[in-house]
Each structure stands twice: as C-alpha cells, then as structure tokens.
Design a protein around this motif. Structure first.
Motif, PDB file in Angstrom:
ATOM      1  N   UNK A 192       0.829  -1.209   0.000  1.00 49.07           N
ATOM      2  CA  UNK A 192       0.000   0.000   0.000  1.00 49.07           C
ATOM      3  C   UNK A 192       0.867   1.265   0.000  1.00 49.07           C
ATOM      4  N   UNK A 193       2.119   1.147   0.463  1.00 47.53           N
ATOM      5  CA  UNK A 193       3.012   2.305   0.399  1.00 47.53           C
ATOM      6  C   UNK A 193       3.503   2.527  -1.035  1.00 47.53           C
ATOM      7  N   UNK A 194       3.682   1.442  -1.782  1.00 46.59           N
ATOM      8  CA  UNK A 194       4.095   1.550  -3.184  1.00 46.59           C
ATOM      9  C   UNK A 194       3.430   0.425  -3.975  1.00 46.59           C
ATOM     10  N   UNK A 195       2.222   0.692  -4.502  1.00 45.32           N
ATOM     11  CA  UNK A 195       1.538  -0.341  -5.282  1.00 45.32           C
ATOM     12  C   UNK A 195       2.345  -0.712  -6.536  1.00 45.32           C
ATOM     13  N   UNK A 196       2.139  -1.943  -6.988  1.00 45.84           N
ATOM     14  CA  UNK A 196       2.899  -2.461  -8.133  1.00 45.84           C
ATOM     15  C   UNK A 196       2.793  -1.503  -9.330  1.00 45.84           C
ATOM     16  N   UNK A 197       1.576  -0.996  -9.571  1.00 44.88           N
ATOM     17  CA  UNK A 197       1.379  -0.128 -10.751  1.00 44.88           C
ATOM     18  C   UNK A 197       2.271   1.099 -10.669  1.00 44.88           C
ATOM     19  N   UNK A 198       2.427   1.654  -9.461  1.00 50.54           N
ATOM     20  CA  UNK A 198       3.274   2.850  -9.319  1.00 50.54           C
ATOM     21  C   UNK A 198       4.750   2.485  -9.463  1.00 50.54           C
ATOM     22  N   UNK A 199       5.119   1.318  -8.939  1.00 47.49           N
ATOM     23  CA  UNK A 199       6.516   0.881  -9.099  1.00 47.49           C
ATOM     24  C   UNK A 199       6.826   0.736 -10.585  1.00 47.49           C
ATOM     25  N   UNK A 200       5.844   0.230 -11.348  1.00 48.40           N
ATOM     26  CA  UNK A 200       6.065   0.054 -12.789  1.00 48.40           C
ATOM     27  C   UNK A 200       6.189   1.395 -13.513  1.00 48.40           C
ATOM     28  N   UNK A 201       5.577   2.433 -12.916  1.00 45.83           N
ATOM     29  CA  UNK A 201       5.694   3.770 -13.539  1.00 45.83           C
ATOM     30  C   UNK A 201       6.996   4.471 -13.144  1.00 45.83           C
ATOM     31  N   UNK A 202       7.833   3.807 -12.327  1.00 44.34           N
ATOM     32  CA  UNK A 202       9.134   4.377 -11.981  1.00 44.34           C
ATOM     33  C   UNK A 202       9.187   5.003 -10.599  1.00 44.34           C
ATOM     34  N   UNK A 203       8.097   4.836  -9.802  1.00 45.10           N
ATOM     35  CA  UNK A 203       8.153   5.394  -8.449  1.00 45.10           C
ATOM     36  C   UNK A 203       8.972   4.477  -7.545  1.00 45.10           C
ATOM     37  N   UNK A 204       9.642   5.089  -6.572  1.00 48.91           N
ATOM     38  CA  UNK A 204      10.415   4.326  -5.590  1.00 48.91           C
ATOM     39  C   UNK A 204      10.124   4.869  -4.195  1.00 48.91           C
ATOM     40  N   UNK A 205      10.426   4.073  -3.178  1.00 43.26           N
ATOM     41  CA  UNK A 205      10.406   4.560  -1.794  1.00 43.26           C
ATOM     42  C   UNK A 205      11.867   4.796  -1.422  1.00 43.26           C
ATOM     43  N   UNK A 206      12.225   6.041  -1.194  1.00 40.95           N
ATOM     44  CA  UNK A 206      13.652   6.323  -0.965  1.00 40.95           C
ATOM     45  C   UNK A 206      14.150   5.668   0.323  1.00 40.95           C
ATOM     46  N   UNK A 207      13.239   5.370   1.273  1.00 40.10           N
ATOM     47  CA  UNK A 207      13.703   4.781   2.542  1.00 40.10           C
ATOM     48  C   UNK A 207      14.185   3.352   2.356  1.00 40.10           C
ATOM     49  N   UNK A 208      13.752   2.681   1.279  1.00 37.75           N
ATOM     50  CA  UNK A 208      14.221   1.295   1.108  1.00 37.75           C
ATOM     51  C   UNK A 208      14.756   1.028  -0.303  1.00 37.75           C
ATOM     52  N   UNK A 209      15.036   2.073  -1.061  1.00 37.79           N
ATOM     53  CA  UNK A 209      15.602   1.896  -2.400  1.00 37.79           C
ATOM     54  C   UNK A 209      17.123   2.023  -2.334  1.00 37.79           C
ATOM     55  N   UNK A 210      17.817   0.928  -2.652  1.00 37.33           N
ATOM     56  CA  UNK A 210      19.284   0.895  -2.578  1.00 37.33           C
ATOM     57  C   UNK A 210      19.844   1.038  -3.998  1.00 37.33           C
ATOM     58  N   UNK A 211      20.554   2.145  -4.286  1.00 39.83           N
ATOM     59  CA  UNK A 211      21.056   2.370  -5.652  1.00 39.83           C
ATOM     60  C   UNK A 211      22.042   1.285  -6.091  1.00 39.83           C
TER      61      UNK A 211
END
Ligand SMILES: Cc1cc2nc3c(=O)[nH]c(=O)nc-3n(C[C@H](O)[C@H](O)[C@H](O)COP(=O)(O)OP(=O)(O)OC[C@H]3O[C@@H](n4cnc5c(N)ncnc54)[C@H](O)[C@@H]3O)c2cc1C
Ligand code: FES
Length: 347
Positions: free
Chosen positions: A62-81
């Motif tokens: 619910x914090x980052x639905x699959x559809x939004x992840x597919x559009x390129x959204x990330x959660x910066x708190x758990x996104x490791x470059x």
C-alpha cells in the motif's frame, strides 16, 4: 564504493554508500527529503526515479503499489542504488536542518490522562543540545535494536531548563514497547533514543489557511504545531479537528479549548466516533476526516497537517485530494504505523 544521487528539480547531489538506501544517506548528510516511517510502510518518501537503477528492500504494497513501481516510483527509505541515480523528489529544506543525535533520556514523569494514553516527560542531557522542529519525532532504540517512533508534543521553545520533551503514547496491547511502558516503566528509568526525524512540520513560508487533523495520540505533534503558531503570532486561520472514539479519549480537551480561547485565529472542533450514552455529548460525531469534508467541501486553497492512525491519514489524503480539490503537495502527514502495519501485504 558509493553512488551519486542527483535530485530534481533542485539539482542537489549527495553520495550513497554501498548497500545503503537513499533516504538514510540523505538524512546523514543533512539533505531534506520528504519522509515519515523510514521503514517502507507509510509512502511519504515516494519519489520518481528518472535515471539509474535501484534495488527495493521489503516494503508495504500500500506504500508503493505495483502499478506505481512500474511507472518508476520508488520509496527512498528502502531503495538501494545499484548505479548513480537521478531522483525527482520534493525538497524539504528543514528536514535535514538539525543534527541527528543518539542520546540517553531519563523519565521525569509518567501520567495517564486516559486509560490507554501515557504522557511521558523525559529529561534530555544538558550537554547534548537536541534541536528539532515542532512536529518532528524521535526513535527509542530498544534492547534488541528494534526502534519505535514518538512525536514531540512540545514545540522546541518549550523544552525548558533543564531541557525536557513530552511524548504521548497510546497503549497497543501486545506491543513490544508500549506494553513495557504501561506495565513496568517508572520514573528515573533511562531510555536510549535518536532524533530528530521527520518532514512533518509547519511550512511557514505559506500563508494558506490550515486544517490540523489528529486522531488519538496523533494530537501530540499537532499540539507542538499549535504552540509554534502561537509563538509566531501567526495570522493564518487554523482549525483543529481532533477525532477520538469517546470523550475520555480527548485526553487534552481542556488544553485545546484554552488554546482556541487564547489564539484569535484558531478554532477547535472535537469529533467523537463512538459517543457513549453516559456522556452528554452535544458536539460533532462520526469520522473525523469526514467532519472536515462536511465543513470544507473546497480545500483547494488550504494546507492540511494530519497525524495519527494510518487508516485516518490514508482516508484523509485520498478523499481531500479526490473530493475536495486539495493539491496533493499541500497534504502533510505522519502516519503512526506499527509492526501490525508493517506485516500486512509486503512486497
Ligand atoms: C513517524 C511516527 C511517529 C509516531 N508517533 C507516535 C506518537 O507520538 N504516539 C504514539 O502513540 N504512537 C506513535 N507512533 C507509533 C509508534 O511508533 C509505535 O508503532 C506504537 O507505539 C506501537 O509500538 P509497540 O512497540 O508498543 O507495538 P508493536 O510491537 O509495534 O506492535 C503493534 C501491534 O501490532 C501487533 N504485532 C506485533 N508484531 C506483529 C506482526 N508481526 N504481525 C502482526 N501484528 C503484529 C502487536 O500485537 C500490537 O498490537 C508513531 C509512528 C511513526 C512511524
Ligand atoms: S518513509 Fe518511506 S515508506 Fe515511510
């Protein structure tokens, strides 16, 4: 090895160490990004990855639905470059303003203004100057390394001397920390904490009228915001909606009545969802965010500051934007997520 993060549109740049997520690196280097739980549960840190590659740690769907992840959204708190990255993110200048300190605190007093609410007053070490913005929170570091977040209920100008902070804790039966607070914690006990954290504070550059929305102990940071407005003598019209189940749960009702009497631009609207027969309640009833919508069908010119139960914060954000025209960027919130929320549907 480290990677470079470039923020758009600000152009700010900072480095992220190997295996480090973007947000902790930003906090460490005093770069202000929007965030709440720091743990993949609230969605406040959602940003768009414009270039580069990240690996996402565990987070709530619910914090980052699959559809939004597919559009390129990330959660910066758990996104490791995995490469250098360009991230489109709102910059929040005040969020990185004060150093994050680890410090011991001593319990000065514990009061119980309602059956399931504890107000803790904690003495801060005089040799470590904890600076924070009204609305921010600290994290307790428990013996096993687990962390729990609580928002300061006093604005920084009211820490006093010797310095002390006030926190409001709601008991969650079965909860690791609040079970301890409600059964064993006593005066003079020492708690380890770290802070300040959070991007929930007044945007003082705005002159828009304000809706302050709290459920339960979500009142704590809202109380600090009201103290801040009072300190500044802010001319912005503000209305506080505080939702609870029963009258007894409005554990600082008299404080709110008094604040509204003292502050010409503040109104107070308490809302009960379960007024009981034993209480001659003549005030508003129902869900607190719906009371706001009934009073303000057009929120297009407002700012909203909301805190408390995740379900209330999510409903308010969704409905205020979709049905009352609130610009998305004018909704600020801390959602009081707990372990129960973090163990829902995870991705
Ligand atoms: C930014 C922020 C600010 C906050 N500020 C405040 C504040 O000012 N005041 C306040 O009262 N709260 C606040 N919170 C919430 C607070 O941090 C804690 O989450 C809350 O107090 C519960 O902590 P706990 O250790 O007692 O319970 P937890 O151990 O987190 O457990 C919570 C509930 O979940 C259940 N549970 C535990 N583990 C699981 C699992 N694996 N699966 C399903 N259920 C589980 C427990 O039985 C319990 O009922 C805030 C949260 C955030 C993110
Ligand atoms: S701060 Fe990233 S999901 Fe809450």
């Amino acid at each position: 090895m480290s990677f470079k993060i470039t923020l758009e549109p600000s152009g700010l740049q900072f480095d992220v160490a190997a295996d480090e997520a973007i947000l902790p690196a930003a906090i460490r280097q005093g770069v202000g990004l929007p965030y709440g739980c720091r743990d993949g549960a609230c969605g406040s840190c959602k940003s768009r990855l414009m270039a580069g590659e990240v690996k996402h740690g565990q987070h709530q769907l619910k914090a980052l639905p699959v559809a939004e992840a597919e559009q390129g959204f990330i959660l910066t708190c758990c996104a490791v470059p995995q490469t250098d990255c360009t991230v489109q993110a709102r910059s929040v200048p005040g969020a990185g303003e004060y150093p994050v300190l680890k410090l011991p605190t001593r319990v000065i007093s514990i009061s119980r203004p309602a059956a399931d609410v504890a107000v803790l007053k904690l003495q801060l070490p005089a040799n470590q100057n904890l600076q924070y913005r009204a609305g921010q929170y600290v994290e307790f570091i428990l013996r096993d390394g687990a962390r729990r977040s609580y928002s300061m209920a006093n604005a920084p100008h009211l820490v006093g001397s010797p310095p002390a902070i006030e926190l409001h804790l709601r008991h969650m039966p079965g909860g690791k920390f609040t079970d301890h607070v409600f059964s064993a914690l006593k005066e003079k006990d020492i708690l380890r904490m770290e802070g300040p954290f959070g991007s929930f504070f007044l945007r003082e550059e705005s002159d828009k009228p304000i809706v302050l929305l709290a459920s339960g102990t979500g009142f704590a940071p809202i109380k600090a915001l009201i103290q801040q407005l009072q300190l500044k003598g802010s001319p912005r019209p503000a209305v506080l909606y505080w939702g609870a189940r029963r009258r007894a749960d409005l554990y600082e009702h008299d404080w709110c009545v008094q604040a509204a009497a003292e502050m010409p631009h503040l109104r107070y609207v308490p809302v009960l969802s379960e007024p009981t027969a034993d209480c001659a309640w003549a005030g508003r009833t129902g869900f607190v965010h719906q009371a706001v919508m009934a009073d303000w069908p057009d929120l297009s010119g407002h700012q909203v500051y909301a805190c408390g139960a995740p379900v209330m914060v999510e409903s308010a954000q969704r409905d205020f934007v979709a049905r009352c025209g609130l610009p998305e960027a004018e909704f600020f919130a801390d959602s009081f997520t707990s372990e129960a929320d973090k163990h829902g549907a995870a991705a």
